[in-house]
Design a protein around this motif. Structure first.
Motif, short mmCIF file in Angstrom:
data_model
loop_
_atom_site.label_atom_id
_atom_site.label_comp_id
_atom_site.label_asym_id
_atom_site.label_seq_id
_atom_site.Cartn_x
_atom_site.Cartn_y
_atom_site.Cartn_z
N CYS A 149 0.77 -1.34 -0.08
CA CYS A 149 -0.02 0.10 -0.13
C CYS A 149 0.81 1.50 -0.01
O CYS A 149 0.35 2.27 -0.01
N GLY A 150 1.94 0.98 0.18
CA GLY A 150 3.07 2.17 0.02
C GLY A 150 3.23 3.17 1.28
O GLY A 150 3.76 3.96 1.49
N SER A 151 2.51 3.07 2.51
CA SER A 151 2.61 3.68 3.56
C SER A 151 2.36 2.32 4.98
O SER A 151 1.33 2.35 5.23
N CYS A 152 3.53 1.85 5.34
CA CYS A 152 3.41 0.59 6.05
C CYS A 152 2.82 1.12 7.51
O CYS A 152 3.47 1.94 8.26
N VAL A 153 1.86 0.14 8.15
CA VAL A 153 1.34 0.63 9.43
C VAL A 153 1.77 -0.58 10.39
O VAL A 153 1.40 -0.46 11.36
N LEU A 154 2.73 -1.56 10.12
CA LEU A 154 3.35 -2.41 10.82
C LEU A 154 3.73 -2.29 12.24
O LEU A 154 3.60 -2.84 13.37
N GLY A 155 4.09 -0.95 12.20
CA GLY A 155 4.84 -0.42 13.48
C GLY A 155 3.79 -0.15 14.55
O GLY A 155 4.08 -0.07 15.73
N LEU A 156 2.62 0.05 14.10
CA LEU A 156 1.44 0.40 15.09
C LEU A 156 0.59 -0.92 15.57
O LEU A 156 -0.15 -0.96 16.24
N THR A 157 0.91 -1.97 14.69
CA THR A 157 -0.07 -3.17 14.81
C THR A 157 0.84 -4.28 15.20
O THR A 157 0.31 -5.39 15.08
N GLY A 158 1.90 -4.21 15.68
CA GLY A 158 2.68 -5.39 16.30
C GLY A 158 3.08 -6.09 15.13
O GLY A 158 3.59 -7.37 15.38
N GLY A 159 3.43 -5.73 13.97
CA GLY A 159 3.97 -6.30 12.99
C GLY A 159 3.11 -7.30 12.19
O GLY A 159 3.54 -8.29 11.54
N ILE A 160 1.76 -7.10 12.33
CA ILE A 160 0.89 -7.70 11.65
C ILE A 160 -0.22 -6.74 10.73
O ILE A 160 -0.69 -5.84 11.55
N CYS A 161 -0.42 -7.01 9.43
CA CYS A 161 -0.88 -6.07 8.75
C CYS A 161 -2.46 -6.18 8.53
O CYS A 161 -2.99 -7.24 8.10
N PRO A 162 -3.15 -5.09 8.90
CA PRO A 162 -4.54 -4.99 8.91
C PRO A 162 -4.94 -5.05 7.31
O PRO A 162 -5.93 -5.21 6.84
N VAL A 163 -4.24 -4.13 6.59
CA VAL A 163 -4.42 -3.75 5.25
C VAL A 163 -4.36 -4.86 4.16
O VAL A 163 -5.43 -4.89 3.52
N ALA A 164 -3.66 -5.84 4.35
CA ALA A 164 -3.57 -6.79 3.54
C ALA A 164 -4.44 -8.01 4.27
O ALA A 164 -5.11 -8.90 3.47
N ARG A 165 -4.31 -8.34 5.33
CA ARG A 165 -5.00 -9.46 6.16
C ARG A 165 -6.36 -9.27 6.73
O ARG A 165 -6.98 -10.25 7.52
N CYS A 166 -6.82 -8.07 6.66
CA CYS A 166 -8.22 -8.01 7.20
C CYS A 166 -9.11 -7.94 6.12
O CYS A 166 -9.00 -7.16 5.01
N SER A 167 -10.26 -8.73 5.77
CA SER A 167 -10.99 -8.81 4.67
C SER A 167 -11.49 -7.46 4.21
O SER A 167 -11.76 -7.38 3.08
N LYS A 168 -11.62 -6.51 5.43
CA LYS A 168 -12.44 -5.27 5.10
C LYS A 168 -11.34 -4.15 5.03
O LYS A 168 -11.46 -3.21 4.62
N HIS A 169 -9.96 -4.56 5.12
CA HIS A 169 -8.84 -3.39 5.43
C HIS A 169 -9.04 -2.56 6.33
O HIS A 169 -8.85 -1.37 6.21
N ILE A 170 -9.82 -2.82 7.44
CA ILE A 170 -10.06 -1.71 8.31
C ILE A 170 -8.94 -1.61 9.14
O ILE A 170 -8.35 -2.37 9.75
N LEU A 171 -8.65 -0.16 9.53
CA LEU A 171 -7.55 -0.01 10.49
C LEU A 171 -7.76 0.24 12.03
O LEU A 171 -6.69 0.30 12.45
N ASN A 172 -9.11 0.24 12.21
CA ASN A 172 -9.45 0.13 13.70
C ASN A 172 -10.33 -0.91 13.91
O ASN A 172 -11.56 -0.49 13.94
N GLY A 173 -9.77 -1.99 14.15
CA GLY A 173 -10.78 -3.10 14.22
C GLY A 173 -10.60 -3.70 15.79
O GLY A 173 -10.27 -3.11 16.59
N PRO A 174 -11.35 -4.72 16.00
CA PRO A 174 -12.11 -5.79 14.90
C PRO A 174 -13.47 -5.14 14.57
O PRO A 174 -14.01 -4.27 15.32
N CYS A 175 -14.14 -5.56 13.42
CA CYS A 175 -15.48 -5.50 13.19
C CYS A 175 -16.37 -6.60 13.89
O CYS A 175 -15.95 -7.45 14.60
#
Lengths: 159, 237
Positions: free
Chosen positions: B135-161
């Protein structure tokens, strides 16, 4: 097995198969079981179809999709892989690899138009020469029913 | 690693229908590792195409070749003049490889043999899972190294749903873990649960494909010829 035989019944060619048709069948045999069983069949003078061409492998796990397809490329009407009984592979799990590869290659053969039922996997031990003979007969009978491989049919037509 | 799947034989067969001599070109990079475009797969595809052609009563000549990578120019030199022998090429590299081949040899006819799928990781033998969307702007630093952009079906940044149930995602409860559950567990284990309380802003997708075709420049290497010119300029001071 019964399921495959049903599939064979369905897939029989509409035109009657030439009664003189002798299928070319390649048997990839593991050195530690099927090949030895074939040897034993010879020693005990048990007859098996003479159109089976046995290829000795260090383990049934040596086969891969390419090898199986290559046999059909070279004119085989049917191919089978014979490995040790499940759980007693000389190399622990080679026969499971062979099983998965045969399953996968069957799908590919269906896609190509040759038909997955022309390929089979059998498991028996070195002492089971009767099974070596029985499986050779099963395969021979099945391929006779199915007729020549579409590759060979096309080759005969173009001649 | 780039993960790609083999196209149906029928589709590839359709591409090469007019030709009698082709090349099947494999790639020794990512697609070799995910068992779809390496040397062995070149062999299988070659056999399959030859068999299908034989059934149709025609012969097909195939040159088989695998080069270490299809996305860098220098490796194409390894092909020598083999390309001149054939009428068309089926490349089983990823989409980038196919296009690099076209760019390097503009006169050749190149067809893809794979469907390039995602950037992923081999989770266990024979299973590859999408881990990065580029995605060109990595958020892994805020999520413990697990990517919500790629690995959440909805790509939500403030989960879970609300679709997160017993740690799994409602889209495919058997195979997709709820990534926000994973993130929570991970942050808890490293004692950084404070991070999950930070509300992430709306994502700026301009760094992803939404911002147009992306490129990257390394200032030390970029446009080397120009740089050499610059180097000749007298040093200041």
């Amino acid at each position: 097995m019964a399921e495959t035989e049903e599939k064979v019944e369905e897939k029989q060619p509409k035109q009657p198969v030439d009664p003189n048709f002798v299928p070319k069948i390649v048997a990839f045999c593991c050195n530690f079981c099927a090949y030895a069983a074939g040897d034993l069949a010879g020693s005990t003078r048990t007859e098996y179809p003479s159109n089976i061409k046995v290829i000795r492998l260090p383990c049934s796990g040596r086969v891969d999709t390419r090898l199986l397809l290559r046999a059909f490329e070279e004119g085989a009407d049917g191919v089978y892989v014979a490995g040790c009984e499940e759980g007693s592979c000389h190399f622990a799990e080679g026969n499971y690899w062979a099983k998965r590869r045969v399953k996968n290659a069957k799908k590919l053969l269906d896609e190509i138009g040759i038909g997955g039922e022309r390929l089979e996997m059998f498991n028996f031990s070195a002492s089971m020469f009767d099974k070596f003979v029985a499986n050779a007969k099963i395969m021979d009978e099945r391929i006779r029913k199915l007729g020549p491989s579409p590759v060979n049919v096309a080759a005969a037509k173009s001649k | 690693m780039i993960v790609a799947e083999t196209k149906p034989i029928e589709e590839i067969y359709g591409f090469i229908e007019p030709y009698n001599k082709i090349m099947v070109l494999g790639c020794g990079g990512c697609v070799s590792v995910c068992l779809s475009g390496g040397e062995k797969e070149v062999g299988v595809l070659t056999s399959a195409l030859k068999l299908k052609r034989k059934i149709d009563g025609r012969e097909l000549e195939v040159v088989e070749m695998t080069i270490p990578r299809q996305c860098d120019w220098e490796y194409f030199d390894l092909m020598g003049s083999r390309l001149d022998e054939v009428e068309a090429v089926v490349s089983i590299g990823c989409g980038a490889g196919v296009q690099a081949l076209v760019k390097k040899f503009p006169d050749s006819l190149v067809y893809p043999g794979l469907n390039t799928s995602f950037l992923g990781v081999g989770e266990k033998p024979g299973v590859w899972v999408e881990y990065c969307q580029g995605c060109g702007s990595c958020v892994l630093g805020l999520t413990g190294g697990i990517c919500p952009v790629a690995r959440c079906s909805k790509h939500i940044l403030n989960g879970p749903c609300g679709g997160s149930e017993k740690g799994m995602c409602e889209v495919d409860p058997k195979n997709i873990p709820c990534v926000w559950q994973l993130i929570y567990d991970r942050l808890k284990s490293i004692d950084r649960l404070d991070l999950i309380e930070k509300i992430m802003d709306m994502k700026d997708w301009s760094t992803a494909t939404d911002g147009g075709v992306r490129r990257m420049e390394n200032p030390e290497v970029f446009a080397l010829e120009h740089k050499q010119q610059e180097d000749k300029e007298p040093a200041k001071g």
